[in-house]
Design an enzyme around this catalytic site. Structure first.
Site, short mmCIF file in Angstrom:
data_model
loop_
_atom_site.label_atom_id
_atom_site.label_comp_id
_atom_site.label_asym_id
_atom_site.label_seq_id
_atom_site.Cartn_x
_atom_site.Cartn_y
_atom_site.Cartn_z
N GLY A 1 -6.85 11.18 13.60
CA GLY A 1 -7.36 11.73 12.34
C GLY A 1 -6.24 11.74 11.32
O GLY A 1 -5.06 11.55 11.67
N GLN B 1 4.60 -2.10 3.98
CA GLN B 1 3.84 -3.28 4.40
C GLN B 1 3.92 -3.44 5.93
O GLN B 1 4.13 -2.47 6.62
CB GLN B 1 4.35 -4.55 3.70
CG GLN B 1 4.05 -4.60 2.20
CD GLN B 1 5.02 -3.82 1.35
OE1 GLN B 1 6.23 -3.97 1.49
NE2 GLN B 1 4.53 -3.00 0.48
N ASP C 1 -0.84 -1.00 5.86
CA ASP C 1 -1.92 0.00 5.96
C ASP C 1 -2.18 0.45 7.39
O ASP C 1 -3.32 0.73 7.76
CB ASP C 1 -3.22 -0.53 5.33
CG ASP C 1 -3.04 -0.91 3.88
OD1 ASP C 1 -2.25 -0.24 3.21
OD2 ASP C 1 -3.68 -1.88 3.44
N THR D 1 -4.61 -0.35 -4.78
CA THR D 1 -5.50 -1.11 -5.67
C THR D 1 -6.98 -0.74 -5.52
O THR D 1 -7.81 -1.21 -6.29
CB THR D 1 -5.37 -2.62 -5.38
OG1 THR D 1 -5.69 -2.84 -4.00
CG2 THR D 1 -3.96 -3.12 -5.67
N LYS E 1 1.28 4.19 8.54
CA LYS E 1 2.71 4.46 8.78
C LYS E 1 3.12 5.81 8.21
O LYS E 1 3.91 6.53 8.82
CB LYS E 1 3.58 3.39 8.08
CG LYS E 1 3.40 2.00 8.58
CD LYS E 1 4.25 1.02 7.78
CE LYS E 1 3.71 0.75 6.39
NZ LYS E 1 2.45 0.01 6.32
N GLY F 1 1.33 1.80 -0.57
CA GLY F 1 0.53 2.98 -0.91
C GLY F 1 0.55 3.87 0.31
O GLY F 1 -0.22 3.67 1.23
N HIS F 2 1.47 4.83 0.33
CA HIS F 2 1.66 5.64 1.53
C HIS F 2 0.95 6.98 1.38
O HIS F 2 1.38 7.84 0.62
CB HIS F 2 3.16 5.79 1.82
CG HIS F 2 3.77 4.48 2.26
ND1 HIS F 2 5.08 4.33 2.59
CD2 HIS F 2 3.21 3.26 2.44
CE1 HIS F 2 5.30 3.07 2.95
NE2 HIS F 2 4.19 2.40 2.85
P1 IMO Z 1 1.68 -0.45 2.71
O1 IMO Z 1 3.13 -0.07 2.69
C1 IMO Z 1 -1.28 -3.59 2.71
C2 IMO Z 1 -0.40 -7.26 0.48
C3 IMO Z 1 -1.24 -7.59 -0.73
C4 IMO Z 1 -1.20 -9.11 -0.67
C5 IMO Z 1 0.21 -9.40 -0.22
C6 IMO Z 1 1.17 -9.71 -1.36
O2 IMO Z 1 0.79 0.54 2.07
O3 IMO Z 1 1.24 -0.83 4.08
P2 IMO Z 1 2.38 -8.17 -3.15
O4 IMO Z 1 1.81 -7.26 -4.19
O5 IMO Z 1 3.25 -7.47 -2.16
O6 IMO Z 1 3.03 -9.39 -3.72
O7 IMO Z 1 1.08 -8.72 -2.36
O8 IMO Z 1 0.65 -8.24 0.47
N1 IMO Z 1 0.24 -5.93 0.46
C7 IMO Z 1 -0.14 -4.90 1.23
N2 IMO Z 1 -1.17 -4.77 2.07
N3 IMO Z 1 -0.43 -2.57 2.58
C8 IMO Z 1 0.64 -2.68 1.76
O9 IMO Z 1 1.60 -1.74 1.74
C9 IMO Z 1 0.79 -3.86 1.00
N4 IMO Z 1 1.69 -4.30 0.09
C10 IMO Z 1 1.35 -5.56 -0.21
O10 IMO Z 1 -2.54 -7.09 -0.61
O11 IMO Z 1 -2.07 -9.58 0.32
MG MG Z 2 -1.21 0.16 1.62
#
Ligand code: IMO
Ligand code: MG
Length: 422
Positions: A413, A222, A13, A299, A16, A40-41
């Site tokens: 922003g 992630q 988050d 989520t 990216k 979640g992009h």
């Molecule tokens: P983006 O690409 C933030 C976190 C979940 C949990 C851990 C394991 O949008 O940055 P999982 O479902 O992968 O087995 O969960 O990883 N998590 C993320 N946190 N951004 C994400 O993706 C995430 N994808 C998984 O909240 O702590």
């Molecule tokens: Mg995310």
């Protein structure tokens, strides 16, 4: 030859997708190489907000090729629904989306198992996105996995599904009871037919594009602190989210990489459970959450918020070899009188300057901060670094000094034009 890799430096988050969206404009090809629908992009593109979970953000540009490479895990049902959503927006996917024949498939039983293990783990629960990511990667490594190519070969697909079910029958008894297996198999074959023209051996394709001099951009999902090896295990995701995952997840060799950009937030966030040394469980944390809209794109969960942590930033830079930093969400700090940056930790009164990789040590750290002056001005329309309030410039300079890496992009922003280039 031109390969730029964008990686999350923290717990995901980091915004990216916005940085990918900006750089995609000057690229020919955008590649996802790990993760799945847990990502979640979010991008604001031509005044419209889009959230992508599986398809690369580059799809918004009609002339860009997009590749879902071998390291990604794909929920085929989600893929179809995302494709339909995109087509509804009049975005033509045509012949510019490619899906790896080797990418593994998330089945409904993986989602079931994700939910089940979270429930059974109680206090040890990870707080996953419940998208079946862990069980899909587990099956990949246990060699029960089903790959995209298998969807195109019904006879083999059925054998593979029967194998996975025979191996997990007792674990998934409840799921089996409420599932029409034959119906699921038929649906998967249907999906295979729908996507077959996208399916290709992507390692050859990506290397071919690089050989042709195409500009290739990798879209990490992630972040480094969620990496299965280098993150805050067990509170991590199940893929290599750091630089190694870009290599094994796509089939290029490391010599082809030109630039690695780390995306860092001006403050830190995490969703799900696990240690977070600089977490702010107070009104400043709430202020950041509301101002930064820190609620999960996948989520909807509120994100935990905390100060910038230089120990983690340095660790992440070491693991990934960042050439440049994109610093995001600097605008969220406007209005705070003071801002803190964690410079080191203490454990049992002893100074700690390196990231304690083992989680139960990390849980013990006491973060130590420097405090700098904040600024009141709204900065979202500033285009030049020198026009930023002096205290905001100072914040950026401190981060550059700590990391010894240039902050080349500053996001102020959600919109693409709310960006400062240096
Ligand atoms: P983006 O690409 C933030 C976190 C979940 C949990 C851990 C394991 O949008 O940055 P999982 O479902 O992968 O087995 O969960 O990883 N998590 C993320 N946190 N951004 C994400 O993706 C995430 N994808 C998984 O909240 O702590
Ligand atoms: Mg995310």
């Amino acid at each position: 030859m031109s390969l730029t890799i964008i990686l999350g430096a923290c717990w995901g988050d980091e915004a990216k997708a916005k940085i990918v969206d900006i750089l995609a404009e000057k690229s020919d090809v955008v590649v996802r190489f790990q993760g799945g629908c847990n990502a979640g992009h979010t991008v604001v593109h031509k005044d419209k907000k889009y959230i992508f979970h599986i398809i690369p953000v580059g799809i918004l540009y009609p002339d860009k090729k997009c590749i879902i490479a071998n390291g990604v895990v794909i929920n085929p049902f989600q893929l179809i629904s995302e494709l339909e959503d995109i087509q509804k927006q009049n975005i033509d996917v045509g012949d510019r989306l490619f899906i790896s024949s080797q990418a593994h498939i998330t089945l409904p039983l993986h989602k079931f198992l994700d939910g089940l293990s979270e429930k059974k783990s109680k206090k040890q629960a990870i707080g996953t996105t419940k998208r079946g990511i862990g069980p899909t990667y587990s099956d990949k490594f246990a060699r029960f996995g089903i790959r995209v190519a298998d969807l195109l070969d019904p006879k083999y697909l059925y054998l593979r599904i029967d194998n996975i079910i025979n191996n997990k029958r007792s674990q998934i008894a409840d799921w089996l009871e409420e599932t029409d297996l034959e119906d699921m198999k038929r649906n998967l074959v249907k999906i295979g037919k729908k996507i077959q023209h996208f399916v290709i051996d992507t390692p050859f394709l990506i290397n071919k594009y690089l050989n042709e001099g195409k500009r290739v951009l990798y879209e990490g999902a992630q972040g480094t602190l969620l990496d299965i090896d280098f993150g805050t295990y067990p509170f991590v995701t199940s893929s290599n989210t750091s630089i190694g995952g870009a290599i094994s997840g796509s089939g290029v060799n490391p010599r082809r990489i030109d630039k690695i950009i780390g995306v860092m937030k001006s403050y830190f966030t995490r969703v799900g459970n696990g240690p977070f040394p600089t977490e702010l469980k107070n009104e400043i944390g709430d202020y950041i959450r509301e101002k930064g809209h820190e609620y999960g794109a996948t989520t909807g969960r509120p994100r935990r918020c905390g100060w910038f942590d230089a120990i983690i930033a340095k660790y992440s830079a070491m693991i990934n070899g960042f050439d440049e930093i994109a610093l995001t969400l600097l605008d969220v700090y406007s209005g705070l009188k003071t801002i803190k940056i964690c410079t080191h930790y203490e454990i049992d009164g002893e100074r700690v300057d390196h990231f304690p990789i083992v989680t139960n040590r990390l849980e013990k750290v006491v973060p130590k901060f420097i405090t700098i002056k904040g600024w009141n001005e709204v900065i979202s329309n500033i285009k030049e670094f020198s026009d930023l309030p002096i205290n905001a410039q100072n914040f950026v300079h401190i981060i550059e000094e700590i990391l010894n890496i240039k902050v080349s992009i500053i996001s102020v922003g959600a919109e693409k034009n709310q960006t400062i280039y240096r």
